[in-house]
Design a protein around this motif. Structure first.
Motif: not given
Length: 196
Positions: A37-44, A52-65, A69-73
């Motif tokens: 299953l093919i997706h696309s992602i870029s953050l922001p 940022s992608i690595e941090r999102l997938f490892t639950n270490t993203l700084d939501w205030d950065a 990121f507030q939309q996906i907090r």
């Protein structure tokens, strides 16, 4: 394409940089992995590079950065693989485990795509073009996966969650991917190879 010198161990491919995500679970017992299953992602969105992608997938993203990121907090997601713009390959979840990438979804009448699919994120923005190195790495990955699992379908997030998801979008060249894999038309969503 040469996969010489690469190997699999416990569902991890040696050609990928391993980054362990906690966001996964067991597949239903006896389930075969048949869908890539093919997706696309870029953050922001629209921003490439960075971690940022690595941090999102490892639950270490700084939501205030970043304001976006507030939309996906609080989101807890993952995919098995990410292909960066330069072709670098990252792996977050072993292929025998169920990554959290598809959400509410169905393919060929079968629901819950996470149960039987491998999630592959391409760094990019839905609807925009992807880099040649990403197609090459994706084709190599698909061939490697097919040696480990009985893959018989490749689809986009937009095909398994129509109306809810749009990625990878109109900028993704299905014909190019099919040419690189040399897989039969039946592996791909109906209509995506029509521009040949």
């Amino acid at each position: 394409m040469s996969l010489q010198g690469t190997h699999w161990q416990d569902g991890w491919w040696s050609a990928a940089r391993r980054v362990d995500s906690p966001n996964h679970g067991p597949r239903p017992e006896g389930t075969e992995v048949t869908l890539a299953l093919i997706h696309s992602i870029s953050l922001p969105p629209g921003s490439y590079g960075g971690d940022s992608i690595e941090r999102l997938f490892t639950n270490t993203l700084d939501w205030d950065a970043h304001p976006y990121f507030q939309q996906i907090r609080g989101l807890e997601v993952s995919s098995h693989f990410v292909v960066r713009r330069d072709g670098e390959l990252l792996q977050f979840v072993p292929t025998a485990r169920r990554a959290w990438h598809a959400g509410r979804s169905a393919w060929r009448g079968r629901e819950n795509c996470n149960d039987y699919s491998i999630g592959i994120e391409l760094e990019g923005l839905e609807g925009e073009r992807f880099e040649p190195s990403q197609y090459e790495r994706l084709a190599e990955l698909l061939h490697a996966l097919a040696r480990q699992h009985p893959l018989r379908d490749v689809a986009g997030h937009e095909h398994v969650a129509p109306g809810r998801k749009l990625d990878p979008g109109a900028g993704f060249e299905w014909v190019r991917l099919q040419s690189l894999t040399e897989w039969p038309d039946r592996y791909f969503p109906k209509g995506v190879l029509a521009s040949r």
